[in-house]
Design a protein around this motif. Structure first.
Motif, PDB file in Angstrom:
ATOM      1  N   LEU A   1       1.091  -0.785   0.042  1.00  0.00           N
ATOM      2  CA  LEU A   1      -0.365  -0.262  -0.034  1.00  0.00           C
ATOM      3  C   LEU A   1       1.058   1.087  -0.003  1.00  0.00           C
ATOM      4  N   GLU A   2       1.947   1.188   0.256  1.00  0.00           N
ATOM      5  CA  GLU A   2       2.977   2.147   0.635  1.00  0.00           C
ATOM      6  C   GLU A   2       3.353   2.231  -0.510  1.00  0.00           C
TER       7      GLU A   2
ATOM      8  N   SER B   1       0.581   3.930  -3.216  1.00  0.00           N
ATOM      9  CA  SER B   1       0.571   5.283  -2.353  1.00  0.00           C
ATOM     10  C   SER B   1       1.803   6.083  -3.467  1.00  0.00           C
ATOM     11  N   ARG B   2       2.792   6.241  -2.872  1.00  0.00           N
ATOM     12  CA  ARG B   2       4.632   6.606  -2.934  1.00  0.00           C
ATOM     13  C   ARG B   2       4.628   6.845  -4.716  1.00  0.00           C
TER      14      ARG B   2
ATOM     15  N   ASN C   1       1.174   6.382  -6.689  1.00  0.00           N
ATOM     16  CA  ASN C   1      -0.226   7.293  -6.741  1.00  0.00           C
ATOM     17  C   ASN C   1      -0.943   6.081  -8.193  1.00  0.00           C
ATOM     18  N   GLY C   2      -0.266   4.735  -7.956  1.00  0.00           N
ATOM     19  CA  GLY C   2      -1.450   3.783  -8.076  1.00  0.00           C
ATOM     20  C   GLY C   2      -0.572   3.775  -9.325  1.00  0.00           C
TER      21      GLY C   2
ATOM     22  N   THR D   1      -9.020  -1.384   0.051  1.00  0.00           N
ATOM     23  CA  THR D   1      -8.244  -0.679  -0.097  1.00  0.00           C
ATOM     24  C   THR D   1      -7.030   0.458  -1.477  1.00  0.00           C
TER      25      THR D   1
ATOM     26  N   ASP E   1      -8.868   3.337  -3.573  1.00  0.00           N
ATOM     27  CA  ASP E   1      -7.701   4.120  -3.408  1.00  0.00           C
ATOM     28  C   ASP E   1      -7.601   4.262  -5.141  1.00  0.00           C
ATOM     29  N   PHE E   2      -7.350   3.332  -6.041  1.00  0.00           N
ATOM     30  CA  PHE E   2      -6.742   3.100  -7.335  1.00  0.00           C
ATOM     31  C   PHE E   2      -7.948   2.252  -7.768  1.00  0.00           C
TER      32      PHE E   2
END
Length: 124
Positions: A38-39, A42-43, A45-46, A68, A72-73
């Motif tokens: 997930l990190e 996120s870093r 941007n998917g 998640t 988010d993506f």
């Protein structure tokens, strides 16, 4: 080719899957658990075409990661893998966000085919 993020807490499995998928020319990034995956998502941007995750992992399991990541993506295709029937059952309610669940143990050909099908579904 495609960018694939692999999350699996077992070194040997993570490396086997990474090598198998790299044979098809995909760019591979690996994570040791769902939280690390997930990190990375996120870093970056998917910026992945596929998230391939084991379900049973410490810290954050593949189900929590899939939920998640899908939220988010939404453009990232999700493929899960597990060697446990009960984990497969948990994933069965996620049909709307998970392309498929691959059962371990699998052959190199099986995982390459599953990844190819998941990536092909993106273009459909």
């Amino acid at each position: 080719m495609s960018r694939v993020l692999i999350a699996d807490d077992e070194d040997s499995m993570r490396s086997l899957v990474a090598r198998a998928i790299a044979m098809d020319g995909h760019e591979i990034v690996t994570a040791e658990d769902g939280a690390e995956a997930l990190e990375i998502l996120s870093r970056e941007n998917g910026a992945f075409d596929l998230l391939l995750s084991d379900i049973k992992m410490p810290i954050m399991d593949g189900i929590a990661l899939a939920l998640t990541a899908a939220r988010d993506f939404p453009d990232v295709t999700i493929l899960l893998m597990t060697g446990f029937a009960d984990q497969r059952e948990r994933a069965s309610g996620l049909d709307a966000i998970v392309h498929d669940v691959v059962t371990k143990p699998f052959s190199v050909a099986d995982i390459r085919s599953a990844v190819a099908r998941a990536l092909a579904s993106r273009k459909a």
